[in-house]
Every structure is written in C-alpha cells, then in structure tokens.
Design an enzyme around this catalytic site. Structure first.
Site, PDB file in Angstrom:
ATOM      1  N   PRO A   2      -5.218   3.756   8.234  1.00  0.00           N
ATOM      2  CA  PRO A   2      -5.790   2.478   7.835  1.00  0.00           C
ATOM      3  C   PRO A   2      -5.584   1.373   8.862  1.00  0.00           C
ATOM      4  CG  PRO A   2      -3.799   2.952   6.581  1.00  0.00           C
ATOM      5  CD  PRO A   2      -4.078   4.146   7.404  1.00  0.00           C
ATOM      6  N   GLU A   3      -6.650   0.698   9.205  1.00  0.00           N
ATOM      7  CA  GLU A   3      -6.575  -0.508  10.014  1.00  0.00           C
ATOM      8  C   GLU A   3      -7.087  -1.654   9.145  1.00  0.00           C
ATOM      9  OE1 GLU A   3      -8.305   0.035  13.923  1.00  0.00           O
ATOM     10  OE2 GLU A   3      -7.841   2.156  13.873  1.00  0.00           O
ATOM     11  N   LYS A  72      -2.193  -5.653   8.709  1.00  0.00           N
ATOM     12  CA  LYS A  72      -2.329  -4.407   7.945  1.00  0.00           C
ATOM     13  C   LYS A  72      -1.347  -4.355   6.787  1.00  0.00           C
ATOM     14  CE  LYS A  72      -3.739  -2.327  12.218  1.00  0.00           C
ATOM     15  NZ  LYS A  72      -3.230  -1.698  13.425  1.00  0.00           N
ATOM     16  N   ARG A 142       3.337  11.479   5.934  1.00  0.00           N
ATOM     17  CA  ARG A 142       4.284  11.374   7.059  1.00  0.00           C
ATOM     18  C   ARG A 142       5.505  10.504   6.739  1.00  0.00           C
ATOM     19  NH1 ARG A 142       1.201  14.635   9.016  1.00  0.00           N
ATOM     20  NH2 ARG A 142       0.081  14.523  10.977  1.00  0.00           N
ATOM     21  N   ARG A 295      -1.547   6.425  24.101  1.00  0.00           N
ATOM     22  CA  ARG A 295      -2.616   6.432  23.104  1.00  0.00           C
ATOM     23  C   ARG A 295      -3.886   7.058  23.663  1.00  0.00           C
ATOM     24  NH1 ARG A 295       0.935   5.914  20.519  1.00  0.00           N
ATOM     25  NH2 ARG A 295       1.630   4.264  19.153  1.00  0.00           N
TER      26      ARG A 295
END
Length: 305
Positions: A2-3, A72, A142, A295
């Site tokens: 999710p962003e 977020k 996670r 990244r």
DNA sequence: TATATTGTTACACC
DNA sequence: TGGTGTAACAATAT
C-alpha cells in the site's frame, strides 16, 4: 504494497463503515504488532505483554470518532482524546466484515489461484469487534506493520508522523513548494527524492515509477539536471497519477485488498511498474528494470530521458 | 537455501 | 549541522 492511494482507499471505506461504532472487544494474537505511546520502531518490537494489556484496555469500549490519513499512516480517532495509528508497511491489511459476511470466504491475496479463506487466518494478528457484530481484522503476512495507541497530545511526538513532508494531494502542495523542495536537494537522484517520505509524503516504489514515466524522466537523473519543463511535468505527474489511482481504489499489487475485501483496479493501468521486459505502451521499446539504492526501478529507455 | 520484497530508520561520511 | 548515500531491519513465500 500500500502507498498513498491504497491507504487513502482503506481510510475512506473504513470511515464509512466504522465511524461512530463502539469497540466491544479487542483480541491480540501477535503481541509485537501492538504498542502504546509514541515509541520508536525498535521499542515497539519488544513483545511486551504489559503493552498488550494497556493496548486492549485503552481501546476496548471506545467509540470511533473518525478515520483519517497522514502519508501512509492510518489514524483512527477515538472519542476521549486518543487515536489508533495503523501502518500497513508491505503486507498489512485492514479488512472490515459486517456481521452477515463473517463466514464468507475471502480471497485475500491478489494471486489468481490463491484459496479463499475465512478470517481469522494464520496472518490475522489483531481483531476489533464492534457493538453491531461487525469486525475489523488486521492481517500481516510479513509482520512489518504495526498498530499503536497514542493520546492525542502525544501525536506530534510520534517520530514518523512529525517528520513527514507535505501531502501531495492537498492544495497547499503547490508547484512553488515542490520546486523549492527540489532546489534543496540538487544532488539527489529523482527516484530517491520521490521515495523519501520526509520530502513528499506517501509515494512508494509503484507510483514513483509511474510518475517518472508520465514525466518522461529517467529514475537515475539527479535533481539539479532537471529542466524547468521536467520539474513542471513531475509536479503535474505527482498530482495526476496519485489522484487517478485514488479514484480507482488503488493498485492491488501483491497483498493489498480493500477493507471490503475487494481489489483496486489501478494495477490495470500501470505503464511501467511490474512490466519489465514487456513493450512500452507508447513506443514498443522493452521496459527496462534496474536496481539502485536497494530498490528496483522500471522505466522505458526511449520515452524517459 | 538463497533471494527478493518495501517503508522507514540508523549511521557514517563530508 | 545537515545533506547525502548506504546498510540494516522486520519475516516470509517462492
């Protein structure tokens, strides 16, 4: 993953569902997920059983005043001057089920052949029960995310909240402000710049790649090399890409599902993210994927200069 | 079994 | 001091 658009989607749906409802029961299955007070992450991870008790007693019986967002971070405001902060990190989910839907199996991962499950699943770590029989599940495969209870007067001391940069979708995030933030970071690579929550809040790997594609700028460009036109395109791209994604309910890449258990549809319009090796929709050149600063970035070598 | 994954923090360096 | 870059961290599926 999710962003900003996904979190905004969660917040809007959750607000409609749980506002003014009373929390009647709270269950914590994984103690390290919850905490009390404006602590740093390293303190949260201590698995403190006293913390769990304080979390449960501090939330049980409270009424939800509102649900809002900063970057977020999901902020569930409670009546009586406290708030529950929820950060989903990579794989967190907040799933709301009305009393009638509790036994209905849900497909919780955006993977075609995943089996539907009835909650709680093995990844459910916290459950909030409401007085009307509905429930809110915090799932996290996670276990990177967290749920913390803070007093309203502590909110400004929460480290991650106080350091966030401007909200890109608010009208006070003007091009003048954007250009001045750029100006202060001449040597930074633009990709890294977009990902830094202290400069602009809420942009992650998906939307930074999409914004850069829209702006026709390669992720490896440093800020000081960007022309006036490119800066303007980046500003427009941030507003446009993020707001369109919010309209479509987020991307549903990986584990993101909406509180209703349904998926967002923005993933269908991704131009570069997750499309490495596929032809660019504009020019047909194969999308390239590179890794820097730890990244992955995907971009079109022809469209993006 | 090694690797990829991501938002965020910690830390070293200039 | 503060900008910058890099590593680290959380845990698990594949």
């Amino acid at each position: 993953m999710p962003e900003l658009p996904e979190v905004e989607t969660v917040v809007r749906e959750l607000r409609a569902k749980i506002r003014n409802k009373k929390i009647t029961k709270v269950k914590v299955f994984l103690p390290k997920i919850v905490s009390v007070g404006p602590k740093t992450l390293s303190n949260i991870r201590k698995n403190n059983p006293v913390m769990v008790k304080r979390f449960i007693s501090g939330t049980t019986g409270k009424i939800i005043k509102n649900v809002t967002r900063r970057a977020k971070m999901i902020i569930i405001d409670l009546k009586g001057d406290s708030a529950i902060l929820v950060h989903l990190k990579m794989t967190g989910q907040l799933i709301y089920l009305s009393k009638n839907n509790l036994q209905k199996p849900l497909r919780l991962l955006n993977i075609p052949n995943i089996k539907p499950v009835i909650l709680p699943s093995k990844w459910t770590h916290v459950i909030f029960d409401f007085s009307d029989g509905s429930k809110l599940f915090y799932n996290d495969m996670r276990q990177f995310g967290y749920v913390k209870l803070v007093e309203d007067n502590q909110i400004t001391q929460v480290p991650e909240l106080k350091d966030y940069g401007p909200e890109p979708l608010l009208t006070n995030f003007t091009i003048v402000k954007f250009v001045s933030i750029l100006h202060n970071r001449p040597k930074m690579k633009i990709k890294q710049f977009l990902l830094n929550p202290n400069l602009i809040a809420g942009i992650g790997n998906i939307y930074s790649d999409e914004i850069l594609f829209y702006s026709k700028v390669r992720p490896t460009r440093t800020v000081q090399t960007l022309s006036r036109t490119e800066r303007a395109r980046l500003y427009k791209g941030i507003k446009k890409i993020l707001s369109e994604a919010v309209k479509k309910g987020g991307s549903s890449v990986g584990d993101f599902v909406r509180p209703s258990g349904k998926w967002g549809s923005y993933g269908k319009v991704h131009k570069v993210y997750g499309l490495s090796g596929k032809p660019c929709q504009i020019c047909g050149t194969l999308i390239k994927s590179i890794k820097f600063n730890g990244r992955t970035s995907s971009y079109c070598p022809k469209c993006q200069k």
